[in-house]
Scaffold this active site. Sequence first.
Site, PDB file in Angstrom:
ATOM      1  CG  PHE A  11      -1.542   1.201   1.668  1.00  8.34           C
ATOM      2  CD1 PHE A  11      -2.155   2.062   0.747  1.00  8.34           C
ATOM      3  CD2 PHE A  11      -1.531   1.566   3.016  1.00  8.34           C
ATOM      4  CE1 PHE A  11      -2.743   3.248   1.171  1.00  8.34           C
ATOM      5  CE2 PHE A  11      -2.114   2.747   3.441  1.00  8.34           C
ATOM      6  CZ  PHE A  11      -2.710   3.597   2.523  1.00  8.34           C
ATOM      7  CG  ASN A  32       7.532 -11.700   0.554  1.00  6.67           C
ATOM      8  OD1 ASN A  32       6.712 -10.777   0.597  1.00  6.67           O
ATOM      9  ND2 ASN A  32       7.792 -12.466   1.613  1.00  6.67           N
ATOM     10  CB  THR A  35       0.412  -8.102   2.505  1.00 10.42           C
ATOM     11  OG1 THR A  35       1.603  -7.321   2.701  1.00 10.42           O
ATOM     12  CG2 THR A  35       0.216  -9.027   3.696  1.00 10.42           C
ATOM     13  CE1 TYR A 141       4.129  -3.454  12.144  1.00  5.25           C
ATOM     14  CE2 TYR A 141       3.145  -1.802  13.587  1.00  5.25           C
ATOM     15  CZ  TYR A 141       3.677  -2.165  12.355  1.00  5.25           C
ATOM     16  OH  TYR A 141       3.744  -1.228  11.353  1.00  5.25           O
TER      17      TYR A 141
HETATM   18  N1  LIG Z   1      -0.344   1.335   7.109  1.00  2.62           N
HETATM   19  C1  LIG Z   1      -0.031   2.073   8.152  1.00  2.62           C
HETATM   20  O1  LIG Z   1      -0.885   2.796   8.698  1.00  2.62           O
HETATM   21  C2  LIG Z   1       1.381   2.061   8.713  1.00  2.62           C
HETATM   22  C3  LIG Z   1       1.639   2.808   9.856  1.00  2.62           C
HETATM   23  C4  LIG Z   1       2.933   2.812  10.385  1.00  2.62           C
HETATM   24  C5  LIG Z   1       3.958   2.110   9.748  1.00  2.62           C
HETATM   25  N2  LIG Z   1       3.675   1.357   8.645  1.00  2.62           N
HETATM   26  C6  LIG Z   1       4.780   0.640   8.002  1.00  2.62           C
HETATM   27  O2  LIG Z   1       4.811   0.998   6.627  1.00  2.62           O
HETATM   28  C7  LIG Z   1       5.262  -0.115   5.845  1.00  2.62           C
HETATM   29  C8  LIG Z   1       4.257  -0.418   4.741  1.00  2.62           C
HETATM   30  O3  LIG Z   1       3.003  -0.767   5.340  1.00  2.62           O
HETATM   31  P1  LIG Z   1       1.691  -0.993   4.458  1.00  2.62           P
HETATM   32  O4  LIG Z   1       0.539  -0.555   5.263  1.00  2.62           O
HETATM   33  O5  LIG Z   1       1.889  -0.439   3.101  1.00  2.62           O
HETATM   34  O6  LIG Z   1       1.641  -2.584   4.433  1.00  2.62           O
HETATM   35  P2  LIG Z   1       1.626  -3.615   3.219  1.00  2.62           P
HETATM   36  O7  LIG Z   1       1.388  -4.950   3.822  1.00  2.62           O
HETATM   37  O8  LIG Z   1       0.697  -3.143   2.148  1.00  2.62           O
HETATM   38  O9  LIG Z   1       3.110  -3.504   2.666  1.00  2.62           O
HETATM   39  C9  LIG Z   1       4.171  -4.308   3.108  1.00  2.62           C
HETATM   40  C10 LIG Z   1       4.863  -4.892   1.890  1.00  2.62           C
HETATM   41  O10 LIG Z   1       5.991  -5.664   2.320  1.00  2.62           O
HETATM   42  C11 LIG Z   1       6.003  -6.877   1.591  1.00  2.62           C
HETATM   43  N3  LIG Z   1       6.691  -7.894   2.398  1.00  2.62           N
HETATM   44  C12 LIG Z   1       6.283  -8.428   3.579  1.00  2.62           C
HETATM   45  N4  LIG Z   1       7.179  -9.307   4.025  1.00  2.62           N
HETATM   46  C13 LIG Z   1       8.197  -9.336   3.121  1.00  2.62           C
HETATM   47  C14 LIG Z   1       9.408 -10.070   3.021  1.00  2.62           C
HETATM   48  N5  LIG Z   1       9.773 -10.954   3.973  1.00  2.62           N
HETATM   49  N6  LIG Z   1      10.204  -9.870   1.937  1.00  2.62           N
HETATM   50  C15 LIG Z   1       9.840  -8.984   0.965  1.00  2.62           C
HETATM   51  N7  LIG Z   1       8.698  -8.270   1.013  1.00  2.62           N
HETATM   52  C16 LIG Z   1       7.881  -8.445   2.074  1.00  2.62           C
HETATM   53  C17 LIG Z   1       4.532  -7.209   1.350  1.00  2.62           C
HETATM   54  O11 LIG Z   1       4.326  -8.109   0.277  1.00  2.62           O
HETATM   55  C18 LIG Z   1       3.957  -5.827   1.085  1.00  2.62           C
HETATM   56  O12 LIG Z   1       4.012  -5.497  -0.285  1.00  2.62           O
HETATM   57  C19 LIG Z   1       5.492  -1.256   6.824  1.00  2.62           C
HETATM   58  O13 LIG Z   1       6.856  -1.253   7.169  1.00  2.62           O
HETATM   59  C20 LIG Z   1       4.645  -0.871   8.027  1.00  2.62           C
HETATM   60  O14 LIG Z   1       5.176  -1.422   9.217  1.00  2.62           O
HETATM   61  C21 LIG Z   1       2.411   1.320   8.116  1.00  2.62           C
END
Ligand SMILES: NC(=O)c1ccc[n+]([C@@H]2O[C@H](COP(=O)([O-])OP(=O)(O)OC[C@H]3O[C@@H](n4cnc5c(N)ncnc54)[C@H](O)[C@@H]3O)[C@@H](O)[C@H]2O)c1
Length: 303
Positions: A11, A32, A35, A141
């Site tokens: 996302f 990978n 998600t 987390y």
């Molecule tokens: N969404 C939020 O509100 C929020 C808030 C604070 C921090 N974050 C951080 O922002 C980042 C993105 O979050 P998001 O909401 O877009 O989540 P998301 O799940 O959409 O994105 C995470 C991505 O990482 C990839 N991924 C997961 N494990 C992996 C691995 N072992 N190797 C390679 N790729 C891998 C997934 O396929 C996915 O595309 C994350 O680090 C999350 O902790 C998100």
Amino acid sequence: MRILLTGGAGFIGSHIAEAYLAAGHDVLIVDNLATGRRSNVPAGATLHEVDIHSREVERIFADFRPEIVNHHAAQASVKVSTGDPVHDLEVNGGGTARIGLLAAQNGARKVIYASSGGTVYGEPTELPVPESHTLAPVSPYGLSKLIGEQYLQLWHRTHGLDYTVLRYSNAFGPRQDPHGEAGVVAIFTGLMLNKQQCTIDGDGEQKKDYCYVGDIARANVLALETGSGAALNIGTGQGTTVNQIFAALHEATGNAIPARNGPPRPGDVRNFWLDIRAAKDVLGWSPEVSFDEGIRRTVASYA
Ligand SMILES: NC(=O)c1ccc[n+]([C@@H]2O[C@H](COP(=O)([O-])OP(=O)(O)OC[C@H]3O[C@@H](n4cnc5c(N)ncnc54)[C@H](O)[C@@H]3O)[C@@H](O)[C@H]2O)c1
């Protein structure tokens, strides 16, 4: 610049990929697809469908020689982390240790890291929550994201690697997974557009900080040149209640089905919003997309 972006099929990462491409940078994505989705990856970025723990990633770093590494790949669910804390630690803590070390070993100038303002501080003792607040996570987390920050500090001390940590509030916007456990905006938008009823946890007066994903992507562009060695809150500095979100989406989707109130979510922090003054001072960043405009763009993208 050559930028290696992990999690770029997810996302938030996919919006960062778009913003980097628009600024004329060369973007290689490591994801990978745990998600993330291939369809999220913008045209112009190269996707390598590999795990951040794989041997293949070593070859990708050596071949691409990134100037900047932007690390967004993570296990991003608090609920999943509680069910399997060791897996969460391996992906988030271990994954950030590894990506940071590979960045240092392959001559990258800097790592930009997605941390979590909503979870690294734990229960807030003051509002808005400043970066100087005690770091006392209450979920696996929150701890694994904090350990990631500390590994970047370690690689700075031992390898001279520069970093900027961005501690996001709750992100919302296009491409957020409406089926996930996080993301009330995405969940409600999906339900309302499908003419289904939304359930509000508790009385709906709990207030959190919701930041539009495009503003988050812009912070990642600014961090390419500024924010050396800093950990910065990225949010709106304001709380919005779940009832306000419901009302805004009601209006934007035209869904007239009233919500029902369910039980409050156990362990949920009631009020939480971030102090964002440091991001303005250090990055020159502040949010530009209003909550209502963000909601309009989100609904338009799902519709
Ligand atoms: N969404 C939020 O509100 C929020 C808030 C604070 C921090 N974050 C951080 O922002 C980042 C993105 O979050 P998001 O909401 O877009 O989540 P998301 O799940 O959409 O994105 C995470 C991505 O990482 C990839 N991924 C997961 N494990 C992996 C691995 N072992 N190797 C390679 N790729 C891998 C997934 O396929 C996915 O595309 C994350 O680090 C999350 O902790 C998100």
